[in-house]
Structure formats: C-alpha cells, structure tokens
Design an enzyme around this catalytic site. Structure first.
Site, short mmCIF file in Angstrom:
data_model
loop_
_atom_site.label_atom_id
_atom_site.label_comp_id
_atom_site.label_asym_id
_atom_site.label_seq_id
_atom_site.Cartn_x
_atom_site.Cartn_y
_atom_site.Cartn_z
N LYS A 9 102.01 50.31 32.59
CA LYS A 9 102.46 51.53 32.37
C LYS A 9 103.00 52.78 31.55
O LYS A 9 103.93 52.26 31.01
CB LYS A 9 102.40 51.79 34.03
CG LYS A 9 101.21 51.03 35.20
CD LYS A 9 101.70 51.00 36.76
CE LYS A 9 101.36 50.61 37.14
NZ LYS A 9 100.98 50.79 38.91
N THR A 91 105.80 45.22 45.40
CA THR A 91 104.97 46.89 44.51
C THR A 91 105.95 47.73 44.51
O THR A 91 105.69 48.70 43.71
CB THR A 91 103.55 47.02 45.73
OG1 THR A 91 102.71 46.11 45.69
CG2 THR A 91 102.61 48.81 45.28
N ARG A 102 109.90 44.45 38.17
CA ARG A 102 109.96 45.35 39.06
C ARG A 102 111.64 45.32 39.92
O ARG A 102 112.44 46.86 39.64
CB ARG A 102 109.45 45.76 40.26
CG ARG A 102 107.57 46.35 39.77
CD ARG A 102 106.35 46.17 40.40
NE ARG A 102 105.29 46.40 40.14
CZ ARG A 102 104.38 46.08 40.90
NH1 ARG A 102 104.15 46.04 41.17
NH2 ARG A 102 102.57 46.35 40.48
N ASN A 112 106.38 52.39 38.47
CA ASN A 112 107.22 50.49 38.47
C ASN A 112 106.39 49.86 37.68
O ASN A 112 106.41 48.69 38.01
CB ASN A 112 106.76 49.81 40.17
CG ASN A 112 104.87 50.27 40.63
OD1 ASN A 112 103.77 50.70 39.38
ND2 ASN A 112 103.96 50.16 41.55
N HIS A 115 101.28 46.51 36.57
CA HIS A 115 100.51 46.36 36.80
C HIS A 115 99.17 45.21 36.25
O HIS A 115 99.90 44.69 35.58
CB HIS A 115 98.88 47.39 36.67
CG HIS A 115 97.53 46.82 37.17
ND1 HIS A 115 97.72 46.51 38.32
CD2 HIS A 115 96.95 45.55 36.33
CE1 HIS A 115 96.04 46.46 38.53
NE2 HIS A 115 95.80 45.80 38.39
P1 ATP Z 1 99.51 46.82 40.81
O1 ATP Z 1 97.73 47.26 41.36
O2 ATP Z 1 99.56 48.61 39.80
O3 ATP Z 1 99.56 46.15 40.00
P2 ATP Z 1 100.50 45.73 43.34
O4 ATP Z 1 99.62 45.39 43.87
O5 ATP Z 1 101.52 46.36 43.27
O6 ATP Z 1 100.52 47.14 41.85
P3 ATP Z 1 99.24 48.26 45.00
O7 ATP Z 1 98.43 48.60 46.33
O8 ATP Z 1 97.62 48.13 44.45
O9 ATP Z 1 100.24 47.08 44.77
O10 ATP Z 1 99.17 49.91 44.38
C1 ATP Z 1 99.05 50.06 42.93
C2 ATP Z 1 99.73 51.26 42.45
O11 ATP Z 1 100.04 52.39 43.49
C3 ATP Z 1 100.91 50.40 42.74
O12 ATP Z 1 101.58 49.47 41.77
C4 ATP Z 1 102.00 51.99 43.08
O13 ATP Z 1 102.65 52.79 41.92
C5 ATP Z 1 100.96 52.68 43.53
N1 ATP Z 1 101.63 53.21 45.68
C6 ATP Z 1 101.20 51.89 46.31
N2 ATP Z 1 101.79 52.58 47.54
C7 ATP Z 1 102.44 53.51 46.61
C8 ATP Z 1 103.30 54.80 47.19
N3 ATP Z 1 103.20 54.67 48.90
N4 ATP Z 1 103.29 56.12 46.90
C9 ATP Z 1 103.12 55.85 45.99
N5 ATP Z 1 102.54 55.08 44.64
C10 ATP Z 1 101.90 54.06 45.37
MG MG Z 2 96.95 46.17 43.06
#
Ligand code: ATP
Ligand code: MG
Length: 137
Positions: A9, A91, A102, A112, A115
């Site tokens: 990212k 996450t 991370r 974080n 992705h």
């Molecule tokens: P990614 O899809 O980015 O790999 P992930 O699969 O671990 O991450 P997801 O649930 O898909 O997690 O969330 C996508 C992204 O949304 C997270 O990587 C994070 O940057 C953001 N995100 C998730 N929860 C929060 C939150 N509570 N506050 C702010 N941003 C969040």
């Molecule tokens: Mg995700």
C-alpha cells in the site's frame, strides 16, 4: 491455490519497505510472476474494498489506497494464498505476531502497509491493476 494477488500500500511504498517485503516472500520460496506500480483511482479503491463499503472507515480507507503509488504483485507457489496471509500477519498490527510483516513493520490498522487477497481474484481486478492475464501465465 497456486497464485495470489499481493499489494504494498502507499504507506509501505513511501516508507521504503518494498525490498524488505518482497524479500520475505522470496526467501520463503514463493515466485514473483507479475509486478507493477499503480496509483489506484478512488473509484478503483472502492471496487477493491467493496466488501467493506458499510464500514465507518470505508471512505478513509479508499482515500488512503488512492493516495499514492501501490506495488501490485502476483506471487506463485503451493499454498501461497493462505501462507501469504500468514507472512503478512493479522489485519491490526497490534495483534500481528512478531515475525510477520505487519507485526514487525506496522503499528496501526489504517496504515498496515500491505494487502493480501483472501481468495483468487476475479479477472476484472487483475486487469484493472494492469496485471493482465498474460502476465499471470
Ligand atoms: P487487506 O484486505 O488490506 O489485506 P485484511 O484482509 O487483513 O486486509 P480486511 O478486513 O480486508 O483486512 O480490511 C481491509 C483493510 O481495511 C485493512 O487492511 C485495514 O487497512 C482497513 N481496516 C480494517 N479495519 C479497520 C478499522 N477498524 N479501522 C481502520 N481501517 C481498518
Ligand atoms: Mg482483506
């Protein structure tokens, strides 16, 4: 289960973490089969995260993803979808284990750095990132 989409990212790119992150996937034994720098539009970011469109942080998340260069990649190897997410960690970096990307390199959930897809990407996502079907072969 042999290929997955991974993206560094804007915060990871800006912090100079490309080589650190790429080398962790390489050292594990996964193979880099496509790579491209893109600046996603806000519209594209909304598509990327459309599963999260009801969440309060959705708009800020999409603004952030489209705020600068992203390194879009396809990695290949047995179990790479699932194991790639293990290398990445939870996450929320506060809950990521030390030794994960991370866990070692990030502090807050909104920054974080990486992705990882949780399943095979639909074709339209691959092509919009510019990783066309040929580069996946
Ligand atoms: P990614 O899809 O980015 O790999 P992930 O699969 O671990 O991450 P997801 O649930 O898909 O997690 O969330 C996508 C992204 O949304 C997270 O990587 C994070 O940057 C953001 N995100 C998730 N929860 C929060 C939150 N509570 N506050 C702010 N941003 C969040
Ligand atoms: Mg995700």
């Amino acid at each position: 289960d042999g290929r997955t989409f991974i993206a560094i990212k804007p915060d990871g790119v800006q912090r100079g973490l490309i080589s650190e992150i790429v080398s962790r996937f390489e050292r594990k034994g996964f193979k880099l089969v496509a790579i491209k720098v893109v600046i996603p539009s806000k519209e594209f970011a909304k598509k990327h995260y459309h599963d999260l469109s009801e969440r309060p942080f959705f708009n800020g998340l999409c603004d952030f993803l489209s705020s600068g260069p992203v390194l879009a990649m396809v990695w290949e190897g047995e179990g790479v979808i699932r194991y790639g997410r293990k290398l990445i960690g939870a996450t929320d970096p506060q809950k990521s284990e030390p030794g994960t990307i991370r866990g070692d390199l990030a502090v807050v959930v909104g920054r974080n750095i990486i992705h990882g897809s949780d399943g095979p990407r639909p074709q339209r996502m691959k092509s919009t990132y510019g990783l066309n079907q040929r580069s996946w072969l």
